[in-house]
Design a protein around this motif. Structure first.
Motif, PDB file in Angstrom:
ATOM      1  N   GLU A  43      31.679  -3.990   3.408  1.00  0.00           N
ATOM      2  CA  GLU A  43      32.808  -3.669   2.551  1.00  0.00           C
ATOM      3  C   GLU A  43      33.074  -4.750   1.511  1.00  0.00           C
ATOM      4  OE1 GLU A  43      34.686  -0.782   2.772  1.00  0.00           O
ATOM      5  OE2 GLU A  43      33.060  -0.170   4.099  1.00  0.00           O
ATOM      6  N   LEU A  44      32.718  -5.985   1.807  1.00  0.00           N
ATOM      7  CA  LEU A  44      33.009  -7.092   0.890  1.00  0.00           C
ATOM      8  C   LEU A  44      32.311  -6.947  -0.454  1.00  0.00           C
ATOM      9  CD1 LEU A  44      33.056 -10.273   3.149  1.00  0.00           C
ATOM     10  CD2 LEU A  44      34.913  -9.403   1.727  1.00  0.00           C
ATOM     11  N   SER A  45      31.154  -6.260  -0.468  1.00  0.00           N
ATOM     12  CA  SER A  45      30.405  -6.104  -1.716  1.00  0.00           C
ATOM     13  C   SER A  45      30.970  -5.006  -2.603  1.00  0.00           C
ATOM     14  CB  SER A  45      28.931  -5.799  -1.405  1.00  0.00           C
ATOM     15  OG  SER A  45      28.817  -4.598  -0.676  1.00  0.00           O
ATOM     16  N   THR A  72      33.761  -2.926  -4.929  1.00  0.00           N
ATOM     17  CA  THR A  72      34.688  -3.330  -5.981  1.00  0.00           C
ATOM     18  C   THR A  72      36.115  -3.388  -5.452  1.00  0.00           C
ATOM     19  OG1 THR A  72      33.265  -2.280  -7.623  1.00  0.00           O
ATOM     20  CG2 THR A  72      35.522  -2.791  -8.297  1.00  0.00           C
ATOM     21  N   GLY A  73      36.762  -4.529  -5.686  1.00  0.00           N
ATOM     22  CA  GLY A  73      38.169  -4.669  -5.347  1.00  0.00           C
ATOM     23  C   GLY A  73      38.458  -5.048  -3.913  1.00  0.00           C
ATOM     24  N   VAL A  74      37.451  -5.100  -3.056  1.00  0.00           N
ATOM     25  CA  VAL A  74      37.671  -5.421  -1.635  1.00  0.00           C
ATOM     26  C   VAL A  74      37.706  -6.934  -1.475  1.00  0.00           C
ATOM     27  CG1 VAL A  74      36.778  -5.205   0.705  1.00  0.00           C
ATOM     28  CG2 VAL A  74      36.557  -3.298  -0.894  1.00  0.00           C
ATOM     29  N   THR A  75      38.779  -7.457  -0.885  1.00  0.00           N
ATOM     30  CA  THR A  75      38.942  -8.892  -0.666  1.00  0.00           C
ATOM     31  C   THR A  75      39.115  -9.178   0.817  1.00  0.00           C
ATOM     32  OG1 THR A  75      41.346  -8.776  -0.907  1.00  0.00           O
ATOM     33  CG2 THR A  75      40.040  -9.126  -2.931  1.00  0.00           C
ATOM     34  N   ARG A  76      39.023 -10.456   1.171  1.00  0.00           N
ATOM     35  CA  ARG A  76      39.256 -10.864   2.566  1.00  0.00           C
ATOM     36  C   ARG A  76      40.693 -10.562   2.994  1.00  0.00           C
ATOM     37  NH1 ARG A  76      35.244 -14.218   0.800  1.00  0.00           N
ATOM     38  NH2 ARG A  76      33.678 -14.858   2.348  1.00  0.00           N
ATOM     39  N   GLN A  77      41.625 -10.716   2.063  1.00  0.00           N
ATOM     40  CA  GLN A  77      43.027 -10.439   2.364  1.00  0.00           C
ATOM     41  C   GLN A  77      43.206  -8.974   2.755  1.00  0.00           C
ATOM     42  OE1 GLN A  77      45.586 -12.728   2.168  1.00  0.00           O
ATOM     43  NE2 GLN A  77      47.129 -11.259   2.845  1.00  0.00           N
ATOM     44  N   LEU A  78      42.555  -8.073   2.010  1.00  0.00           N
ATOM     45  CA  LEU A  78      42.672  -6.646   2.323  1.00  0.00           C
ATOM     46  C   LEU A  78      42.043  -6.332   3.677  1.00  0.00           C
ATOM     47  CD1 LEU A  78      43.336  -3.728   1.508  1.00  0.00           C
ATOM     48  CD2 LEU A  78      41.131  -3.641   0.323  1.00  0.00           C
ATOM     49  N   LEU A  79      40.875  -6.923   3.951  1.00  0.00           N
ATOM     50  CA  LEU A  79      40.227  -6.679   5.236  1.00  0.00           C
ATOM     51  C   LEU A  79      41.067  -7.225   6.398  1.00  0.00           C
ATOM     52  CD1 LEU A  79      36.507  -7.503   4.341  1.00  0.00           C
ATOM     53  CD2 LEU A  79      37.535  -5.257   4.626  1.00  0.00           C
ATOM     54  N   TRP A  80      41.712  -8.368   6.186  1.00  0.00           N
ATOM     55  CA  TRP A  80      42.561  -8.933   7.254  1.00  0.00           C
ATOM     56  C   TRP A  80      43.763  -8.039   7.523  1.00  0.00           C
ATOM     57  CZ3 TRP A  80      47.625 -11.089   6.829  1.00  0.00           C
ATOM     58  CH2 TRP A  80      48.095 -11.680   8.005  1.00  0.00           C
ATOM     59  N   GLN A  81      44.340  -7.494   6.456  1.00  0.00           N
ATOM     60  CA  GLN A  81      45.476  -6.586   6.654  1.00  0.00           C
ATOM     61  C   GLN A  81      45.066  -5.346   7.441  1.00  0.00           C
ATOM     62  OE1 GLN A  81      46.901  -5.842   2.696  1.00  0.00           O
ATOM     63  NE2 GLN A  81      47.848  -7.884   2.469  1.00  0.00           N
ATOM     64  N   TYR A 115      20.299 -10.107  -7.400  1.00  0.00           N
ATOM     65  CA  TYR A 115      21.278 -10.872  -6.631  1.00  0.00           C
ATOM     66  C   TYR A 115      20.682 -11.490  -5.369  1.00  0.00           C
ATOM     67  CZ  TYR A 115      24.000  -7.691  -9.525  1.00  0.00           C
ATOM     68  OH  TYR A 115      24.477  -6.958 -10.577  1.00  0.00           O
ATOM     69  N   SER A 116      19.367 -11.740  -5.375  1.00  0.00           N
ATOM     70  CA  SER A 116      18.712 -12.360  -4.216  1.00  0.00           C
ATOM     71  C   SER A 116      17.928 -13.587  -4.672  1.00  0.00           C
ATOM     72  CB  SER A 116      17.781 -11.354  -3.521  1.00  0.00           C
ATOM     73  OG  SER A 116      18.510 -10.249  -3.038  1.00  0.00           O
ATOM     74  N   PRO A 117      18.626 -14.709  -4.942  1.00  0.00           N
ATOM     75  CA  PRO A 117      17.923 -15.890  -5.440  1.00  0.00           C
ATOM     76  C   PRO A 117      16.938 -16.477  -4.438  1.00  0.00           C
ATOM     77  CG  PRO A 117      20.210 -16.404  -4.907  1.00  0.00           C
ATOM     78  CD  PRO A 117      20.064 -14.920  -4.817  1.00  0.00           C
ATOM     79  N   ARG A 118      17.095 -16.145  -3.148  1.00  0.00           N
ATOM     80  CA  ARG A 118      16.168 -16.713  -2.168  1.00  0.00           C
ATOM     81  C   ARG A 118      14.777 -16.106  -2.264  1.00  0.00           C
ATOM     82  NH1 ARG A 118      19.825 -16.592   3.171  1.00  0.00           N
ATOM     83  NH2 ARG A 118      20.519 -14.712   2.123  1.00  0.00           N
TER      84      ARG A 118
END
Length: 489
Positions: free
Chosen positions: A63-65, A67-76, A222-225
């Motif tokens: 979910e973190l990837s 749009t608009g999803v933050t750690r704060q929203l996931l914690w809530q 988005y995979s620099p490794r």
């Protein structure tokens, strides 16, 4: 005093352990001691909360990837499911550990001469333009052979196509060979459409691939490794090229590159830590001999245009208004034309269907005979004849054919028309054989004039097969009843 614990804390622990200190009691294990020393109910509660948190992390990792999803929203959302859960700070702490443990890296083994990784450094170099005093920033191209670690770098003005091809040419010249694959980042000069599985490259990459007999590959977005070696090489260039030159001033791109080349030489000849061997050593010993040889000339970029094949089976380059032929079967189709100062190449999809030497000051149309339809080829052949060649071919058929051809070539003042008629008469041998053509010409010579239509009609009607009977002599015999010239005065 030995443990650094206060006296009251020691008395509390002794009080907890005192009932089990009898001599008859079995010795307690470390786990039993821990259960007595700490509140075991609290431990069980923490274990339950951690299990709930781990289950939550499994479902929210992707979910973190979004749009608009933050750690704060996931914690809530987590607190809505588990009101007795962790605070926000502890939630972020455990989430960081979870992501770190679930996102492990794989050690990659590289084969000699298999791949070159390329990238542009994030930090730029610069030089000062003396006339204006302007500080001009430069992009720095970095490449590495992962097996030996041999590094290459070069400063250019931009990441545009011209500078990109200059960097590739210089890089392969520095390495004195070509690898199987060139791995790049998803920069716009190289990649049109990034993709995890099937990226689409620019025309310049396909041209480079064909010229150097190699192939381009792109790292996953988005995979620099995927290109960790070149990312590390950029950091090494910062430390061993940028840093030593930080106090120097350069007045041109050439002087900047000269200084960078000197530092690059020192870097590649510097022994690896705790060894006596350098990058150049491993390159010379294991990679140089396995690289593919360079072509005789460096790559020159070609201009690319998409054109429609005209009805006359030619394409026109608007740059110089010259026309170049393609096979007539492709009239009306869209083709891709690649050209430079030397050649013009025409591609249909991925197949090259025409190749011409480019001559900017030549005639308007450059046409190959193989590209023409059959009847146009015949017309072109006719235009190429001259009187001597036509008579020579007629003589090879027979005397009567030679006489007929001679008369036809002198038939009118339009020489080209005479050539066409004579050529057409000679071509009748393919349909009716040389013997019949010779007989038809022999019969046609009995008349007052000879032309193509007469000979063709003789062959069509089979008159050449008839025997010519000589007519009776009808001259007037001598007799006395002849008027002389005096009779008409």
């Amino acid at each position: 005093r030995r443990t650094g614990i206060s006296r009251n804390s020691v008395r509390k622990y002794l009080a907890m352990l005192l009932p089990a200190s009898d001599a008859d009691s079995p010795a307690l294990s470390n786990q039993d001691l821990a259960d007595k020393a700490y509140n075991n109910d609290q431990l069980e509660h923490d274990a339950l909360r951690m299990e709930q948190l781990s289950q939550h992390f499994k479902s929210c990792q992707s979910e973190l990837s979004k749009t608009g999803v933050t750690r704060q929203l996931l914690w809530q959302e987590y607190m809505g499911l588990y009101p007795d859960g962790y605070s926000y700070s502890r939630y972020c702490y455990h989430l960081k550990l979870y992501l770190k443990n679930s996102d492990v890296s794989m050690h990659l083994e590289y084969q000699p001469a298999d791949i070159i990784m390329i990238d542009f450094a994030g930090k730029k170099q610069h030089y000062v333009d003396v006339p204006t005093g302007e500080c001009i920033e430069c992009q720095v191209f970095v490449a590495i052979l992962p097996y030996s670690g041999l590094i290459f770098c070069k400063a250019v003005h931009s990441q545009q196509t011209a500078d990109f091809t200059t960097c590739i040419n210089s890089m392969l010249k520095y390495y004195a060979g070509v690898p199987a694959t060139i791995l790049c980042d998803n920069l716009k000069t190289a990649v049109i459409r990034p993709s995890r599985y099937e990226p689409v490259f620019t025309d310049i990459c396909y041209q480079l691939s064909e010229h150097y007999a190699t192939t381009f590959s792109a790292a996953r977005p988005y995979s620099p490794r995927d290109k960790a070696m070149v990312e590390r090489a950029v950091s090494i260039v910062y430390a061993h090229v940028y840093a030593p030159l930080r106090h120097e001033e350069f007045t041109s791109l050439a002087t900047l590159n000269e200084a960078m080349t000197r530092q690059l030489y020192l870097l590649n000849n510097k022994p690896y830590k705790n060894t006596a061997y350098s990058r150049w050593y491993f390159y010379d010993k294991h990679e140089h001999g396995l690289l593919r040889p360079l072509p005789s000339e460096p790559f020159g970029p070609k201009k690319v245009v998409v054109l429609t094949v005209q009805r006359n089976y030619h394409v026109q380059l608007s740059e110089d208004h010259l026309y170049y032929s393609v096979p007539y079967q492709h009239v009306g189709k869209k083709v891709k034309v690649l050209y430079d100062n030397r050649v013009v190449e025409v591609y249909l999809n991925t197949d090259r269907i025409a190749l011409h030497i480019r001559k900017p000051h030549s005639k308007a149309y450059t046409t190959l005979a193989d590209h023409m339809p059959p009847h146009h080829q015949r017309m072109q052949t006719i235009k190429g004849w001259n009187k001597e060649e036509l008579l020579l071919q007629a003589n090879s058929i027979g005397t009567a054919t030679l006489q007929a051809a001679t008369l036809m070539l002198e038939n009118s003042i339009y020489i080209e028309q005479n050539y066409k008629a004579c050529f057409g008469m000679l071509m009748l041998q393919k349909k009716y054989t040389k013997q019949r053509l010779e007989a038809a010409c022999n019969r046609a010579l009995q008349g007052t004039r000879v032309n193509y239509t007469m000979i063709r009609n003789i062959l069509e009607r089979g008159l050449d097969k008839q025997i010519i009977v000589p007519e009776n002599d009808t001259s007037i015999p001598l007799h006395d009843n002849i008027r002389g010239k005096d009779h008409y005065q």
